[in-house]
Design an enzyme around this catalytic site. Structure first.
Site, PDB file in Angstrom:
ATOM      1  N   GLY A 117      37.243  33.028   5.550  1.00 55.26           N
ATOM      2  CA  GLY A 117      37.676  33.265   6.917  1.00 55.26           C
ATOM      3  C   GLY A 117      39.093  33.802   6.883  1.00 55.26           C
ATOM      4  O   GLY A 117      39.703  33.940   5.813  1.00 55.26           O
ATOM      5  N   TYR A 118      39.629  34.090   8.061  1.00 56.39           N
ATOM      6  CA  TYR A 118      40.960  34.691   8.167  1.00 56.39           C
ATOM      7  C   TYR A 118      41.835  33.912   9.130  1.00 56.39           C
ATOM      8  O   TYR A 118      41.430  33.626  10.252  1.00 56.39           O
ATOM      9  CB  TYR A 118      40.858  36.158   8.614  1.00 56.39           C
ATOM     10  N   LEU A 119      43.046  33.592   8.664  1.00 59.15           N
ATOM     11  CA  LEU A 119      44.051  32.997   9.541  1.00 59.15           C
ATOM     12  C   LEU A 119      44.765  34.089  10.316  1.00 59.15           C
ATOM     13  O   LEU A 119      45.266  33.868  11.410  1.00 59.15           O
ATOM     14  CB  LEU A 119      45.053  32.173   8.727  1.00 59.15           C
TER      15      LEU A 119
ATOM     16  N   GLU B 158      40.432  32.461  12.588  1.00 63.63           N
ATOM     17  CA  GLU B 158      39.886  33.343  13.607  1.00 63.63           C
ATOM     18  C   GLU B 158      38.357  33.207  13.608  1.00 63.63           C
ATOM     19  O   GLU B 158      37.770  32.846  12.593  1.00 63.63           O
ATOM     20  CB  GLU B 158      40.285  34.793  13.317  1.00 63.63           C
TER      21      GLU B 158
END
Length: 156
Positions: free
Chosen positions: A29-31, A83
């Protein structure tokens, strides 16, 4: 400054699977997914990683990359504030000549997409192109994992 130099290609057949010497399931995932600084968290096999990438060169081949291993349970916790969207894929490693291709087969909303990346020492380094390698998509942002999270392949 740490940099990665890589080229990315679509894969046109599953013939690469006969040449695989290692495979690993990856969930990430992406911060932050802004192009100037993507912050990725990932569980790769049983290990966790955090990676920061900068904006790419004009060709999309070279960009800043910093990565550190962190406990996998910390990645699970960080995913709670990530996100929306998760990338789920299997990464296959295939040796060709002096290089290793990392071939990613995607699942979920990116099912059907298979891409191969090769890391190089310089942008103009020559490398062997196997018959299963398709169109080059280096620098095409729609194939970045951070974009596939927002605009999945099955919705194109």
């Amino acid at each position: 400054m740490p940099q990665e130099i890589e080229r990315k290609f679509l894969v046109k057949s599953d013939a690469f699977k006969a040449e695989v010497f290692k495979q690993t399931r990856i969930t990430q995932g992406y911060l932050s997914s802004v192009p100037e600084r993507t912050v990725r968290i990932r569980v790769k096999g049983d290990k966790g990683f955090i990676t920061i990438k900068g904006i790419g060169s004009d060709s999309g081949t070279t960009r800043f990359e910093w990565e550190k291993e962190i406990p996998a349970n910390e990645v699970v916790e960080l995913m709670k504030i990530a996100e929306p969207g998760v990338i789920d894929k299997t990464r296959y490693q295939v040796k060709k000549g002096n290089h290793i291709y990392e071939v990613d087969e995607f699942y979920g909303e990116n099912q059907g997409l298979v891409v191969a990346e090769i890391e190089l020492q310089s942008e103009d380094e020559t490398f062997e192109k196997p018959e299963w390698l398709g169109e080059e998509v280096t620098g095409d942002v729609k194939y970045y994992n951070s974009m596939l999270m927002k605009h999945p392949y099955t919705k194109w």
